[in-house]
Design an enzyme around this catalytic site. Structure first.
Site, mmCIF file in Angstrom:
data_model
loop_
_atom_site.group_PDB
_atom_site.id
_atom_site.type_symbol
_atom_site.label_atom_id
_atom_site.label_comp_id
_atom_site.label_asym_id
_atom_site.label_seq_id
_atom_site.Cartn_x
_atom_site.Cartn_y
_atom_site.Cartn_z
ATOM 1 N N GLY A 17 11.784 85.372 5.990
ATOM 2 C CA GLY A 17 10.863 86.584 6.066
ATOM 3 C C GLY A 17 11.741 87.771 6.446
ATOM 4 O O GLY A 17 12.755 87.972 6.847
ATOM 5 N N GLY A 18 10.942 89.005 6.332
ATOM 6 C CA GLY A 18 11.423 90.204 7.006
ATOM 7 C C GLY A 18 10.578 91.185 6.911
ATOM 8 O O GLY A 18 9.652 91.235 6.207
ATOM 9 N N GLY A 19 10.693 92.281 7.320
ATOM 10 C CA GLY A 19 9.969 93.349 7.542
ATOM 11 C C GLY A 19 10.844 94.604 7.707
ATOM 12 O O GLY A 19 12.047 94.735 7.088
ATOM 13 N N GLY A 20 10.173 95.863 8.067
ATOM 14 C CA GLY A 20 10.947 97.234 8.061
ATOM 15 C C GLY A 20 12.018 97.117 8.988
ATOM 16 O O GLY A 20 12.980 98.116 8.813
ATOM 17 N N VAL A 24 13.817 87.712 9.647
ATOM 18 C CA VAL A 24 13.586 86.468 10.281
ATOM 19 C C VAL A 24 14.386 85.249 9.714
ATOM 20 O O VAL A 24 14.116 85.079 8.341
ATOM 21 C CB VAL A 24 12.071 86.280 10.146
ATOM 22 C CG1 VAL A 24 11.665 85.034 11.057
ATOM 23 C CG2 VAL A 24 11.264 87.591 11.109
ATOM 24 N N LYS A 39 14.358 86.483 14.953
ATOM 25 C CA LYS A 39 14.242 87.827 14.255
ATOM 26 C C LYS A 39 15.528 88.676 14.754
ATOM 27 O O LYS A 39 15.851 88.662 15.929
ATOM 28 C CB LYS A 39 12.920 88.463 15.050
ATOM 29 C CG LYS A 39 12.982 89.849 14.557
ATOM 30 C CD LYS A 39 11.377 90.326 14.732
ATOM 31 C CE LYS A 39 10.381 89.742 13.846
ATOM 32 N NZ LYS A 39 9.128 90.188 13.946
ATOM 33 N N ASP A 133 0.479 96.351 16.031
ATOM 34 C CA ASP A 133 0.892 96.080 14.599
ATOM 35 C C ASP A 133 0.089 95.032 14.000
ATOM 36 O O ASP A 133 0.723 94.113 13.480
ATOM 37 C CB ASP A 133 2.217 96.003 14.338
ATOM 38 C CG ASP A 133 2.723 96.332 13.033
ATOM 39 O OD1 ASP A 133 1.733 96.608 12.153
ATOM 40 O OD2 ASP A 133 3.746 95.860 12.679
#
Length: 748
Positions: A17-20, A24, A39, A133
């Site tokens: 996964g991953g975000g801004g 991950v 992370k 968040d």
């Protein structure tokens, strides 16, 4: 990152996964032999010292949380420019995936999930940690149904230098609280507002506020009301809708005052006594944003005119004129009026001339500034008295250099007034693509991802290398690196594809001792697998009988296991039996060549002892017998097959193997001669010599008779018991023969 070991302890397995702000990865904790989630901070943030400081501080604060509904933080660290947080790995899906798959959820399921989130927030708030968040992406649902909240404290690490990127707010604007959208300090109630939106989305399968841009969505959080949940999904009980309405009030004071209060409401909202409770009614918020009417003005072109002011001096003059009696003479009145009119007209004419001179604007012919640089175009237009609009249209155009004007709002040759505004369209730099992370992907997937980025096949170079950590067919490395910007029309993408572990030719281990085989396996770079034992008739005890999965001379993969089977010797039911074979020459005293060939559990037609004999002898033959393998002994004399004996396993085990018999050798021939002197002697009267000769003849005749009897007995016995099954012979003679054999030393 795939295959990399962080801190010499965490081996990266795959990206999950991953975000801004972070990516991950799934990793293995080599020390504790368990899977973890790591992370890793994105590269664009690693040089912001304030961000790094707060990132560490908030991660350490989150690590202090210990709750069954909070993802545990195991470790925080840095390796070179890699900043990472090691967390608990959850097998399952995040709530966003579940909502996409089957929303709207059942009411009891949605309430149960929200209640567990509330419990986690209550624990965090008591530890002075605000999430900031809360959204479905940060809610993990394990395979056992337990809810886990992740990313505690990460949003607080955002600094003023990173809160916006190209005008957009970093974060999830659809779940922002109004105070979050304003940019003011957020607290516990902000998390509860976001949780209300999550509950709304679970039960209605849509978000309360949507817009064309993040700004428009943020403004709706501040100003607009959302569609009430029961209008979208009538199956929602009124008590559950009340929880959503209260948690999503724009005024924080009207929301739940704590996560504990909201959790208690969630735990009781599905009770039969509450399901149809009255709808909550809130007073209108006086501080709510209102739209004020704009002040209207009269405009003409670019100038604004105000209505004429009232002159008090004119009122005073009119008052004096209006006086009749007691004033000046009546004849002066017309002259005064005419004079005043003339004066007024003169003043009016002067004003008209002044205004005309003031507002007359000269005309300007618009020149062409296309293909000029933006600076040159602005300088040229301003020199003519024209104004360049501050809002310049910037668009990438193939063939147009960045900063070059390709269009203008007023065409060349147009006549406009001085001061007119002209908007320019300027070529912008070509937008670059963001390189995806291809490591760990198969080649087919990597090529598809590159084609999605408009990378043509002729700009993709692939090479193959052996790898001990990356499976065959997956990407080992890439250039450019992931998350870097590149031009798909110019950049050549290089991919290194794994060929798997380099193979070696497997040795033949059979016949080696265990230690020799294990050393050979390790020498080839393989690991010793299982070592079994099995009995064998052909391989001596302690040596290798079998090897697998890699057969001799086949290609083997280093690092894999090689199994072997070691001989434990003969099986327990095997019998070692000594078979005594009587052999005799053709004639007693003459030499005969004896050769023995035998078969047993160790093999067929094995060469036994070979010897030269001149008298009857016993030759022992060592046999190994098994239930499924009997023995046999074949005798050759002077190159010709003489006899064959069968030895059965059951007879050998019970001690009932027949005793072999043999035909005794023939006696050598005695030549008979006539001596003339003998007759003469007889005639001459020599009684002593004659007496001796007669005695010898009698003894020899008697011995020959005995030998003939033995020969006939042996022949009968041999035909009965030589193993060929030709008959039993004479029983009495066999017994006599046994005695003779024993007397001759032919015992077993």
């Amino acid at each position: 990152m795939i295959g990399h070991e962080l801190a010499g302890r965490y081996k990266i397995i795959e990206r999950i996964g991953g975000g801004g702000m972070a990516l991950v990865y799934k990793a293995q904790d080599i020390l504790l032999n368990r899977n973890v989630a790591i992370k890793v901070l994105r590269q664009q943030f690693v040089h912001d010292e304030e961000f790094i400081r707060r990132f560490r501080r908030e991660a350490q604060s989150a690590a202090s949380l210990s709750h069954p509904n909070v993802v545990s933080i195991y470790d925080v660290g840095q390796e070179d420019e890699i900043h990472y947080i090691v967390m608990e790995y959850i097998e399952g899906n995040n709530l966003n995936e579940i909502i996409k798959e089957r929303a709207p959820l059942q009411v009891d399921e949605a309430v149960r999930i929200a209640s567990q989130i509330c419990d986690a927030l209550d624990h965090a708030h008591h530890n002075q940690i605000i999430h900031r968040d809360i959204k479905p992406h940060n809610i993990l649902i394990g395979r056992n149904g337990r809810v886990k909240v992740t990313d505690f404290g990460i949003a607080r690490a955002v600094t003023s230098t990173t809160i916006t990127q190209t005008g957009s707010v970093v974060g999830s604007v659809h779940y922002f609280s109004p105070e979050h959208a304003k940019g003011v300090a957020t607290g516990e109630k902000s998390d509860l507002y976001s949780l209300g939106i999550v509950l709304y989305q679970m039960l209605t399968a849509r978000l309360p506020f949507l817009g064309e841009s993040p700004i428009s969505v943020a403004l709706k959080h501040l100003q607009e009301e959302f569609d009430e949940p029961r209008e979208v999904n009538p199956l929602i009980p009124q008590s559950v809708e009340n929880v959503i309405l209260k948690s999503m009030r724009k005024n924080p004071q009207e929301r739940y005052q704590s996560a504990e209060e909201m959790m208690q409401d969630l735990e009781t909202c599905l009770l039969p006594s509450r399901r149809n409770e009255p709808k909550l009614d809130f007073e209108e918020d006086e501080d709510q944003t209102r739209v004020m009417p704009a002040i209207k003005t009269m405009q003409s072109g670019e100038h604004t005119y105000a209505p004429p002011k009232h002159d008090p001096e004119e009122d005073e003059l009119d008052e004096e004129i209006a006086k009749g009696a007691g004033g000046k003479k009546k004849w002066k009145k017309p002259a005064l009026i005419v004079g005043l009119v003339v004066l007024f007209l003169g003043i009016l004419a002067g004003v008209v001339i002044y205004v005309n001179n003031l507002f007359v604007v000269p005309d300007v012919t618009v020149p062409s500034v296309i293909n000029h640089t933006e600076e040159e175009a602005v300088r040229e237009l301003e020199a003519l008295g024209l104004v360049v609009d501050n809002e310049v249209i910037r668009v990438y155009k193939p063939g147009i250099d960045a900063g070059t004007v390709y269009d203008q709002s007023k065409k060349e040759g147009s006549v406009v007034k001085e001061g007119s505004v002209i908007q320019l369209s300027v070529g912008d730099a070509k937008p670059l693509s963001l390189m995806p992370d291809l490591t760990g992907e198969t080649l087919d997937v990597a090529l598809k991802l590159l084609k999605d980025q408009k990378v043509s096949d002729d700009r993709i170079n692939t090479t193959e290398e052996h790898s001990d950590s990356v499976p065959a067919g997956e990407i080992i490395s890439q250039s450019p690196d992931h998350d870097t910007e590149f031009d798909p029309d110019v950049t050549v993408v290089k991919l290194v594809v794994s060929k798997g572990k380099e193979s070696v030719t497997m040795s033949d281990l059979t016949g080696m001792t265990r230690s020799e085989a294990e050393n050979e396996i390790k020498k080839l770079g393989l690991e010793v697998g299982t070592v079994d034992e099995a009995s064998s008739f052909t391989v001596e005890k302690g040596k290798v009988i079998k090897q697998w999965p890699w057969n001799p001379n086949s290609p083997a993969t280093p690092g894999t296991q090689q199994n072997i089977t070691i001989s434990s010797g003969y099986p327990s039911e095997a019998i070692n039996y000594t078979f005594k074979v009587p052999v005799a020459p053709v004639r007693e005293g003459e030499k005969s060549q004896i050769r023995i060939v035998y078969s047993d559990a160790l093999g067929d037609n094995q060469e036994g002892e070979s010897r030269t004999i001149s008298t009857t002898e016993i030759i022992p033959v060592e046999l190994l017998l098994a239930p499924e393998k009997n023995g046999s002994v074949q005798i050759f004399r002077d190159g010709k097959s003489l006899d064959t004996y069968s030895i059965f396993y059951s007879d050998a085990k019970n001690g009932t193997v027949p005793i072999p018999e043999i035909e005794p050798p023939q006696q050598p021939e005695v030549p008979v001669t006539t001596d003339p002197s003998t007759d003469n002697g007889e005639e001459e009267g020599q009684p002593e010599g004659q007496s001796e000769g007669q005695d010898e003849d009698e003894e020899q005749s008697e011995e020959n008779d005995q030998n003939n009897d033995s020969a006939s007995i042996n022949q009968g016995g041999n035909r009965g018991n030589n193993g060929n099954g030709k008959g039993n012979g004479n029983g009495n003679k066999s017994k006599n023969l046994e005695g003779e054999i024993e007397a001759a030393g032919w015992n077993r």
